[in-house]
Each structure stands twice: as C-alpha cells, then as structure tokens.
Design a protein around this motif. Structure first.
Motif, mmCIF file in Angstrom:
data_model
loop_
_atom_site.group_PDB
_atom_site.id
_atom_site.type_symbol
_atom_site.label_atom_id
_atom_site.label_comp_id
_atom_site.label_asym_id
_atom_site.label_seq_id
_atom_site.Cartn_x
_atom_site.Cartn_y
_atom_site.Cartn_z
ATOM 1 N N LYS A 1 -33.945 29.604 9.788
ATOM 2 C CA LYS A 1 -33.010 28.471 9.682
ATOM 3 C C LYS A 1 -32.475 28.439 8.120
ATOM 4 C CE LYS A 1 -33.236 27.576 13.959
ATOM 5 N NZ LYS A 1 -31.951 27.811 14.916
ATOM 6 N N LEU A 2 -31.072 28.120 8.089
ATOM 7 C CA LEU A 2 -30.741 27.828 6.570
ATOM 8 C C LEU A 2 -30.019 26.843 6.659
ATOM 9 C CD1 LEU A 2 -29.519 30.870 4.154
ATOM 10 C CD2 LEU A 2 -27.981 28.793 4.532
ATOM 11 N N VAL A 3 -30.151 25.908 5.760
ATOM 12 C CA VAL A 3 -29.246 24.744 5.486
ATOM 13 C C VAL A 3 -28.319 24.763 4.193
ATOM 14 C CG1 VAL A 3 -29.264 22.251 5.231
ATOM 15 C CG2 VAL A 3 -30.847 23.297 6.696
ATOM 16 N N CYS A 4 -27.355 24.848 4.116
ATOM 17 C CA CYS A 4 -26.268 25.044 3.033
ATOM 18 C C CYS A 4 -25.654 23.743 2.468
ATOM 19 C CB CYS A 4 -25.428 26.143 3.201
ATOM 20 S SG CYS A 4 -24.234 26.237 1.562
ATOM 21 N N THR A 5 -25.888 23.195 1.337
ATOM 22 C CA THR A 5 -25.492 21.850 0.874
ATOM 23 C C THR A 5 -24.499 22.099 -0.370
ATOM 24 O OG1 THR A 5 -27.244 21.275 -0.335
ATOM 25 C CG2 THR A 5 -27.067 20.662 1.967
ATOM 26 N N GLY A 6 -23.710 21.174 -0.767
ATOM 27 C CA GLY A 6 -22.981 20.958 -1.888
ATOM 28 C C GLY A 6 -21.614 21.507 -1.919
ATOM 29 N N ALA A 7 -21.070 22.148 -0.930
ATOM 30 C CA ALA A 7 -19.861 22.553 -1.065
ATOM 31 C C ALA A 7 -18.921 21.491 -0.973
ATOM 32 C CB ALA A 7 -19.662 23.806 0.352
ATOM 33 N N LYS A 8 -17.774 21.920 -1.487
ATOM 34 C CA LYS A 8 -16.383 20.961 -1.365
ATOM 35 C C LYS A 8 -15.541 21.032 -0.160
ATOM 36 C CE LYS A 8 -17.933 18.915 -5.147
ATOM 37 N NZ LYS A 8 -18.550 17.542 -5.335
ATOM 38 N N SER A 9 -15.716 22.052 0.692
ATOM 39 C CA SER A 9 -14.748 22.250 1.707
ATOM 40 C C SER A 9 -15.684 23.077 2.897
ATOM 41 C CB SER A 9 -13.433 23.175 1.307
ATOM 42 O OG SER A 9 -13.738 24.146 0.800
ATOM 43 N N GLU A 10 -14.867 23.147 4.257
ATOM 44 C CA GLU A 10 -15.647 23.945 5.190
ATOM 45 C C GLU A 10 -15.689 25.358 4.962
ATOM 46 O OE1 GLU A 10 -14.156 22.804 9.068
ATOM 47 O OE2 GLU A 10 -14.050 20.708 8.414
ATOM 48 N N ASP A 11 -14.515 26.083 4.301
ATOM 49 C CA ASP A 11 -14.423 27.237 3.948
ATOM 50 C C ASP A 11 -15.576 27.653 2.854
ATOM 51 O OD1 ASP A 11 -12.468 27.570 5.555
ATOM 52 O OD2 ASP A 11 -10.617 27.291 4.149
ATOM 53 N N HIS A 12 -15.580 26.903 2.009
ATOM 54 C CA HIS A 12 -16.541 27.174 0.730
ATOM 55 C C HIS A 12 -18.048 26.972 1.490
ATOM 56 C CE1 HIS A 12 -13.953 25.933 -2.954
ATOM 57 N NE2 HIS A 12 -13.534 27.205 -2.260
ATOM 58 N N SER A 13 -18.257 26.318 2.131
ATOM 59 C CA SER A 13 -19.429 26.105 2.918
ATOM 60 C C SER A 13 -19.944 27.345 3.757
ATOM 61 C CB SER A 13 -19.585 24.966 3.714
ATOM 62 O OG SER A 13 -20.928 24.799 4.457
ATOM 63 N N ARG A 14 -18.982 27.852 4.468
ATOM 64 C CA ARG A 14 -19.115 29.200 5.300
ATOM 65 C C ARG A 14 -19.333 30.403 4.442
ATOM 66 N NH1 ARG A 14 -17.893 31.221 10.435
ATOM 67 N NH2 ARG A 14 -16.883 29.107 10.949
ATOM 68 N N LEU A 15 -18.439 30.541 3.303
ATOM 69 C CA LEU A 15 -18.476 31.501 2.362
ATOM 70 C C LEU A 15 -20.135 31.387 1.528
ATOM 71 C CD1 LEU A 15 -17.285 33.976 0.737
ATOM 72 C CD2 LEU A 15 -16.440 32.243 -0.951
ATOM 73 N N ALA A 16 -20.372 30.413 1.188
ATOM 74 C CA ALA A 16 -21.678 30.361 0.518
ATOM 75 C C ALA A 16 -22.770 30.610 1.607
ATOM 76 C CB ALA A 16 -21.918 28.830 0.136
ATOM 77 N N ALA A 17 -22.559 30.312 2.621
ATOM 78 C CA ALA A 17 -23.778 30.509 3.886
ATOM 79 C C ALA A 17 -23.745 32.222 4.046
ATOM 80 C CB ALA A 17 -23.619 30.008 5.173
ATOM 81 N N ARG A 18 -22.557 32.644 4.181
ATOM 82 C CA ARG A 18 -22.596 34.003 4.122
ATOM 83 C C ARG A 18 -23.169 34.833 2.917
ATOM 84 N NH1 ARG A 18 -20.213 36.624 8.166
ATOM 85 N NH2 ARG A 18 -18.585 35.458 9.569
ATOM 86 N N LYS A 19 -23.022 34.256 1.744
ATOM 87 C CA LYS A 19 -23.650 34.795 0.512
ATOM 88 C C LYS A 19 -24.929 34.941 0.743
ATOM 89 C CE LYS A 19 -19.828 34.856 -2.695
ATOM 90 N NZ LYS A 19 -19.381 34.314 -4.039
ATOM 91 N N PHE A 20 -25.417 33.587 1.077
ATOM 92 C CA PHE A 20 -26.972 33.501 1.203
ATOM 93 C C PHE A 20 -27.663 34.572 2.219
ATOM 94 C CE2 PHE A 20 -26.232 29.200 -0.492
ATOM 95 C CZ PHE A 20 -27.040 29.309 -1.816
ATOM 96 N N ALA A 21 -26.772 34.495 3.157
ATOM 97 C CA ALA A 21 -27.401 35.445 4.360
ATOM 98 C C ALA A 21 -27.425 36.958 3.803
ATOM 99 C CB ALA A 21 -26.573 35.546 5.616
#
Length: 243
Positions: free
Chosen positions: A171-191
């Motif tokens: 499980k991965l929790v992504c925090t700190g993004a300023k928009s939904e698109d940035h949150s999705r992009l950051a989660a893909r980078k972590f994966a």
C-alpha cells in the motif's frame, strides 16, 4: 547665539548709543529680553518656521545661510541678523513598483466570487505485491526508514513536491500534492521507482482519499452557531482545535 549654531540674535542699535561690550549686556539691553530664537528643528524641517516671543510678540522666520543687515527702521536703528544654516531638505523617494493586484475571478465558474485553493491532496494506490522496506531504503534516493518510529518507508519527490508512505503490504499513501492530477502523477512516479528496484509493482486502485482547501469568505464566522445548526456535518471542540 545658541551653541547649536541655529539661533538668531536681533540687536536694536540707536544712533546715539554705543554698542554693548559683551553679549550678556546686549541681551539685557535688548527690548523684550529672553527673545532668543531656538531653531532646534531647523535641520530636520523642510521650510522656515515662525515662533512667538516670550512677551507675546511674533518672531521672524528662519533666514537662509549668510549674514545680512536689514534696512534702517523708523527711529534710526538697524537690525543685525546673524548667520543661520539652511534647513536640510530630504528628497522624496519614488515608489519603484506598484503592489501586485489579485487575479480576476471568473464569475461564470464562481458566481459568489470566492475561489477555493487546494492545499493538500491525499491519495492511495495498491502496488499489488509485498515489498522489502530495507532494500527500498538502501537503494532508493530521498528515502528514510526507521522501524522503531514508523513502520513505513518515507520517500519524497521534488516535482511534484510530494511525500509517500510505502508499507510492506504494497500500500502507498501519497500526500502533499496541490491537485488531483499532480497526486496521480506523483503516485505513478513512486510506483515506477519501486519497479526499478526489481519489484513486480503495478498501479492499482488509485483513489483520492482527502482534499484540503482554503478560501476567504470575507466575513466573520460564528463557529458556535455553525456547529449547532449543522451538527450532522461538523464538529467544534475549541479546547482541542480552534476551528
């Protein structure tokens, strides 16, 4: 004269009388004794100023630098004016740049004129495999792992500026993004980072869990009445949190 160099001494000289021998005698012989002008603020003032004499008479304005002798008055006496330093004028400093103005509000999308600003977006994703947290902490950049304090790896990205909590279960929790698109992009980078460490990670079940936004409603809010009228959707505990 004043020791500061800013005073004016006026002497009334009669044709039949002789000049006094000392400044003290001149001060006593001058009509209206104690009429010494004290221009203590001459250097900080931008213009001449007038003052009242001790006996109620009106004083003369401060003169510019130099010594001058006034013309003879009716009665046959002259006025001798001592030198007075010219006042120091401070030039005005122009404003270099004007203050920035707020961006115009699109009234079609925001009829009230209030535009909320996203501050934090929290999302979760399932990588679909178990992870070796020690291996991730040893080989990944900007990652820290302290199992005595927290049971997950803390990994950070600069673009977009986010933080991920990676658990052993995948499980991965992504925090700190300023928009939904940035949150999705950051989660893909972590994966993708996990995949490069030879883990069969996938990008599954992405979901936005929480959004924190702020706005200015331009009026005071009575928190007690708001919590009382909308108790099903709000809670107000001022001892724990002021909002």
């Amino acid at each position: 004269l004043d020791k500061g160099g800013g005073g004016v001494l006026l002497l009334r000289v009669s044709p039949s009388s002789s000049l006094p021998s000392s400044p003290w005698q001149a001060w006593q012989a001058t009509p209206g004794a104690g009429v010494a002008r004290r221009h203590r603020m001459a250097e900080a003032s931008a213009g001449p100023s007038t003052r009242q004499d001790d006996d109620g008479g009106s004083g003369a304005a401060a003169a510019p630098t130099g010594t001058a002798v006034m013309p003879a008055l009716a009665g046959g006496s002259n006025i001798v004016a001592a030198s007075v330093p010219a006042p120091h004028v401070v030039p005005a400093v122009p404003i270099a740049h004007a203050l920035p103005t707020a961006a115009p509000v699109d009234r079609e999308r925001h009829p009230s004129g209030i535009v909320p600003t996203m501050q934090n977006v929290v999302s979760t994703v399932n990588l679909g495999c178990e992870l070796d947290l020690k291996k991730i902490a040893m080989h990944a950049r900007n990652a820290e792992y302290n199992p005595k304090r927290f049971t997950a790896v803390i990994m950070r990205l600069l673009d977009p500026k986010t933080t991920a909590l990676i658990f052993k279960s995948g499980k991965l929790v992504c925090t700190g993004a300023k928009s939904e698109d940035h949150s999705r992009l950051a989660a893909r980078k972590f994966a993708r980072i996990i995949q490069k460490l030879d883990f069969p990670a996938r990008f599954l079940e992405f979901k936005v869990q929480n959004i924190v936004a702020s706005c200015d409603v331009r009026f005071a809010i009575r928190l007690e009445g708001l919590a009382a009228q909308h108790g099903n959707f709000s809670s107000y505990e001022p001892e724990l949190f002021p909002g």
